[in-house]
Design a protein around this motif. Structure first.
Motif, mmCIF file in Angstrom:
data_model
loop_
_atom_site.group_PDB
_atom_site.id
_atom_site.type_symbol
_atom_site.label_atom_id
_atom_site.label_comp_id
_atom_site.label_asym_id
_atom_site.label_seq_id
_atom_site.Cartn_x
_atom_site.Cartn_y
_atom_site.Cartn_z
ATOM 1 N N PHE A 3 3.546 9.217 -19.940
ATOM 2 C CA PHE A 3 4.960 8.401 -19.900
ATOM 3 C C PHE A 3 6.157 9.225 -19.317
ATOM 4 O O PHE A 3 5.937 10.565 -19.546
ATOM 5 N N ILE A 4 7.145 8.699 -18.782
ATOM 6 C CA ILE A 4 8.363 9.342 -18.088
ATOM 7 C C ILE A 4 9.613 8.889 -19.003
ATOM 8 O O ILE A 4 9.740 7.977 -19.084
ATOM 9 N N GLU A 60 0.877 -1.263 -0.075
ATOM 10 C CA GLU A 60 -0.049 0.037 0.009
ATOM 11 C C GLU A 60 0.961 1.251 -0.106
ATOM 12 O O GLU A 60 1.623 1.394 0.903
ATOM 13 N N ASP A 61 0.573 2.270 -0.963
ATOM 14 C CA ASP A 61 1.342 3.474 -0.952
ATOM 15 C C ASP A 61 2.626 3.270 -1.695
ATOM 16 O O ASP A 61 3.545 4.372 -1.929
ATOM 17 N N SER A 62 2.905 1.934 -2.347
ATOM 18 C CA SER A 62 4.177 1.860 -2.783
ATOM 19 C C SER A 62 4.117 2.591 -4.350
ATOM 20 O O SER A 62 3.244 2.266 -5.219
ATOM 21 N N TYR A 63 5.357 2.977 -4.702
ATOM 22 C CA TYR A 63 5.476 3.220 -6.200
ATOM 23 C C TYR A 63 6.137 2.393 -6.927
ATOM 24 O O TYR A 63 6.819 1.509 -6.384
ATOM 25 N N ILE A 64 5.466 2.026 -8.039
ATOM 26 C CA ILE A 64 6.085 1.151 -9.168
ATOM 27 C C ILE A 64 5.970 1.495 -10.413
ATOM 28 O O ILE A 64 5.113 2.182 -11.000
ATOM 29 N N THR A 65 7.266 1.403 -10.845
ATOM 30 C CA THR A 65 7.386 1.685 -12.329
ATOM 31 C C THR A 65 7.060 0.432 -13.311
ATOM 32 O O THR A 65 7.388 -0.713 -12.984
ATOM 33 N N GLY A 66 6.311 0.816 -14.410
ATOM 34 C CA GLY A 66 5.994 -0.043 -15.413
ATOM 35 C C GLY A 66 6.417 0.510 -16.799
ATOM 36 O O GLY A 66 6.707 1.736 -16.859
ATOM 37 N N TRP A 67 6.317 -0.284 -17.997
ATOM 38 C CA TRP A 67 6.573 0.158 -19.270
ATOM 39 C C TRP A 67 5.460 0.588 -19.890
ATOM 40 O O TRP A 67 5.491 1.349 -20.870
ATOM 41 N N TYR A 68 4.254 0.276 -19.447
ATOM 42 C CA TYR A 68 3.137 0.472 -20.169
ATOM 43 C C TYR A 68 1.857 1.179 -19.453
ATOM 44 O O TYR A 68 2.042 0.986 -17.994
ATOM 45 N N PRO A 69 1.103 1.460 -19.979
ATOM 46 C CA PRO A 69 -0.356 1.850 -18.952
ATOM 47 C C PRO A 69 -0.706 0.741 -18.038
ATOM 48 O O PRO A 69 -0.408 -0.323 -18.378
ATOM 49 N N THR A 123 2.673 1.054 -34.429
ATOM 50 C CA THR A 123 1.880 2.024 -33.483
ATOM 51 C C THR A 123 1.326 0.680 -32.782
ATOM 52 O O THR A 123 0.823 -0.360 -33.269
ATOM 53 N N THR A 124 1.214 1.176 -31.485
ATOM 54 C CA THR A 124 0.539 0.093 -30.458
ATOM 55 C C THR A 124 -0.492 0.550 -29.563
ATOM 56 O O THR A 124 -0.896 -0.015 -28.549
ATOM 57 N N GLY A 125 -1.103 1.415 -30.226
ATOM 58 C CA GLY A 125 -2.425 1.958 -29.735
ATOM 59 C C GLY A 125 -2.321 2.601 -28.712
ATOM 60 O O GLY A 125 -3.191 2.658 -27.696
ATOM 61 N N GLY A 126 -1.073 3.136 -28.201
ATOM 62 C CA GLY A 126 -0.937 4.131 -27.235
ATOM 63 C C GLY A 126 -0.137 3.142 -26.096
ATOM 64 O O GLY A 126 0.026 3.793 -25.083
ATOM 65 N N LEU A 127 -0.123 1.942 -26.338
ATOM 66 C CA LEU A 127 0.300 1.243 -25.270
ATOM 67 C C LEU A 127 1.985 1.589 -25.060
ATOM 68 O O LEU A 127 2.586 1.338 -24.011
ATOM 69 N N THR A 128 2.648 2.083 -26.399
ATOM 70 C CA THR A 128 4.093 2.505 -26.170
ATOM 71 C C THR A 128 3.950 3.616 -27.070
ATOM 72 O O THR A 128 3.121 3.810 -27.972
ATOM 73 N N PRO A 129 5.056 4.424 -27.147
ATOM 74 C CA PRO A 129 5.108 5.395 -28.255
ATOM 75 C C PRO A 129 5.283 4.797 -29.582
ATOM 76 O O PRO A 129 5.763 3.495 -29.317
ATOM 77 N N THR A 130 5.487 5.403 -30.625
ATOM 78 C CA THR A 130 5.663 4.750 -31.869
ATOM 79 C C THR A 130 6.833 4.224 -31.917
ATOM 80 O O THR A 130 7.792 4.809 -31.556
ATOM 81 N N ASN A 186 13.059 3.021 -26.818
ATOM 82 C CA ASN A 186 11.789 3.496 -26.278
ATOM 83 C C ASN A 186 12.256 3.254 -24.602
ATOM 84 O O ASN A 186 12.395 2.265 -24.116
ATOM 85 N N ALA A 187 12.576 4.455 -24.142
ATOM 86 C CA ALA A 187 13.250 4.434 -22.941
ATOM 87 C C ALA A 187 12.038 5.252 -21.827
ATOM 88 O O ALA A 187 12.293 5.746 -20.890
ATOM 89 N N GLN A 188 10.746 5.081 -22.405
ATOM 90 C CA GLN A 188 9.844 5.550 -21.518
ATOM 91 C C GLN A 188 9.280 4.661 -20.605
ATOM 92 O O GLN A 188 8.890 3.605 -20.704
ATOM 93 N N VAL A 189 8.739 5.265 -19.355
ATOM 94 C CA VAL A 189 8.015 4.345 -18.462
ATOM 95 C C VAL A 189 6.797 5.102 -17.806
ATOM 96 O O VAL A 189 6.669 6.351 -17.933
ATOM 97 N N THR A 190 6.063 4.196 -17.002
ATOM 98 C CA THR A 190 4.719 4.840 -16.396
ATOM 99 C C THR A 190 5.282 4.667 -14.839
ATOM 100 O O THR A 190 5.862 3.886 -14.647
ATOM 101 N N LEU A 191 4.666 5.706 -14.178
ATOM 102 C CA LEU A 191 4.694 5.627 -12.616
ATOM 103 C C LEU A 191 3.226 5.350 -12.214
ATOM 104 O O LEU A 191 2.234 5.862 -12.527
ATOM 105 N N GLN A 192 3.303 4.316 -11.333
ATOM 106 C CA GLN A 192 1.975 3.682 -11.027
ATOM 107 C C GLN A 192 2.420 3.594 -9.300
ATOM 108 O O GLN A 192 3.534 3.687 -8.970
ATOM 109 N N VAL A 193 1.104 3.600 -8.593
ATOM 110 C CA VAL A 193 1.017 3.426 -7.185
ATOM 111 C C VAL A 193 0.044 2.492 -6.656
ATOM 112 O O VAL A 193 -1.179 2.504 -7.479
#
Length: 433
Positions: free
Chosen positions: A421-422, A297-306, A375-382, A401-408
């Motif tokens: 994305f970050i 709970e309240d943990s930050y988790i980085t992922g590649w996708y939404p 294109t991946t429907g917005g799951l990644t950048p082109t 593709n060096a972009q990640v998402t921040l999740q909590v």
């Protein structure tokens, strides 16, 4: 091997030496019925591999997702009219078995290895390179996937996840402890996490090596808690600011085992925060460890996708429901399953771009190298793999593709911590300085 030894020079040397690897034994593989890959039959054969049934990280959902994708695409007319045949292979988390899978791919004359996981890039990429077989959408668990010219990654792998996580933790954490596998793949993790911490003006994480296949981590949890709460001499820096210490387990499937020990031991120490990367933790793990009352709970988790609840995953979920509803190996929340879906999206785009022409490992590589945009429907950048599209990060020359998402984790659910994305490109560049 130390993290610092993974310089661009040593990575390049290892990739070149991998070209000499030759494993003559073939691995046992499963096949999706009813299709095969050559220009005469009009079939396209690929392979997907991952470890299964081992004492370390297992990814059975990746080959299973590939099989489900094949059933679905073949029921809708195939890849631009061609039937798709998927061979699967178990690398057993073993370098010899990984090389056997690659050798099998060459023997079967596959046009690509797609959406796969293995920790032994230096063992399987050599045989693939010798056979001219592209590796599309690997999980990104090793640096070799970002150095070998036969590799076409769809995400930034572990490097991007750790660097992005470090940047976020720098603003919210006191002392940070990283618990990671005592493996070659694990050796790179401290340097990457520290690149993000350093960018945020934070001290380096305390690096704790742990056995990847341990059955309990009591010693490691206590040491991590001591280091992040100031109970250990010399770790007061950060606690004086009033920020909680942060414990970062990055142990793949064994992260859950670590958290079992952590849950028991944390009551004896001041409160700390936990954080990790997707692949070590997903929603099923959060549920199993207590949901909103659990340690994440309240943990930050980085992922590649939404996040998995995002509507952009509806197409994948529809295929799973139609073709593998009762296959419990396939979890749409698993990053490996998601990566396999994206990798097969790339394959589909490649075959369609050939417009009925020959589909072979050579034509697939040529399409990718010549600038095919996917294109991946917005799951990644082109995604695009021309030379000029590579991000030129030292040590990661194949990165696109060096972009990640921040999740909590909020109320026991993994949700987006922020929109979009970050980009971790600059962090990865600093990690190699």
């Amino acid at each position: 091997m130390s993290a610092g030894s993974l310089s661009a020079r040593s990575l390049g040397a290892r990739s070149m030496s991998a070209l000499a690897v030759c494993a003559a034994l073939a691995a046992g593989c499963g096949v999706v019925p009813g299709t095969s890959a050559d220009s005469e039959s009009g079939e396209v054969t690929v392979m997907t591999w991952a470890p299964d049934g081992t004492d370390a990280t297992n990814k059975p959902g990746m080959p299973a997702m590939a099989q489900a994708y094949a059933r679905w695409i073949n029921s809708t007319g195939g890849l631009n009219g061609r039937k798709l045949k998927v061979l699967t292979c178990n690398d057993h988390n073993d370098r010899v078995a990984a090389a056997k899978c690659a050798r099998r791919a060459a023997d079967e004359d596959v046009v690509a290895v797609v959406g796969s996981y293995s920790q032994f890039g230096d063992d399987f990429l050599g045989p693939l390179a010798s056979a001219g077989i592209p590796y599309i959408g690997g999980y990104g668990v090793t640096n070799d996937e970002f150095t070998n010219p036969m590799s076409y990654p769809v995400n930034g792998g572990s490097p991007a996840l750790l660097a992005g996580l470090g940047k976020e933790l720098a603003t919210v954490c006191g002392p940070v402890a990283l618990i990671r596998p005592d493996t070659i793949a694990g050796d790179q993790l401290p340097q990457l996490l520290d690149s993000g911490l350093h960018a945020g003006g934070h001290a380096p994480a305390r690096d704790q090596l742990a056995a990847e296949d341990a059955t309990e981590y009591g010693t490691h949890t206590k040491l991590a808690l001591e280091r992040t709460t100031g109970a250990e001499a010399g770790t007061q820096t950060g606690t004086e600011t009033g920020k909680k210490g942060c414990v970062v387990p990055a142990l793949g499937d064994r992260t859950n085992t670590f958290m079992d020990s952590f849950r028991r031991d944390r009551e004896d120490y001041p409160e700390v925060r936990t954080a990790t990367v997707l692949g070590s933790v997903d929603q099923t793990v959060i549920n199993a460890t207590g949901g909103r009352s659990g340690p994440y709970e309240d943990s930050y988790i980085t992922g590649w996708y939404p996040v998995a609840s995002d509507a952009r995953w509806d197409g994948m979920k529809k295929v799973i429901n139609e073709e593998a509803f009762d296959d419990n190996r396939i979890d749409p929340q698993d990053a490996g399953v998601q990566t396999t879906w994206i990798a097969y999206t790339v394959l589909k785009a490649v075959v369609e771009s050939l417009k009925g022409g020959e589909v072979s490992s050579t034509t697939v590589r040529r399409a990718l190298d010549d600038g095919l945009r996917v294109t991946t429907g917005g799951l990644t950048p082109t995604l695009r793999w021309r030379f000029e599209d590579l991000l030129s990060v030292v040590g990661f020359p194949r990165l696109v593709n060096a972009q990640v998402t921040l999740q909590v984790v909020r109320e026991g659910r993994l949700v987006a911590a922020r929109k979009g994305f970050i980009n971790t490109t600059k962090l990865l560049e600093s990690a190699q300085d």
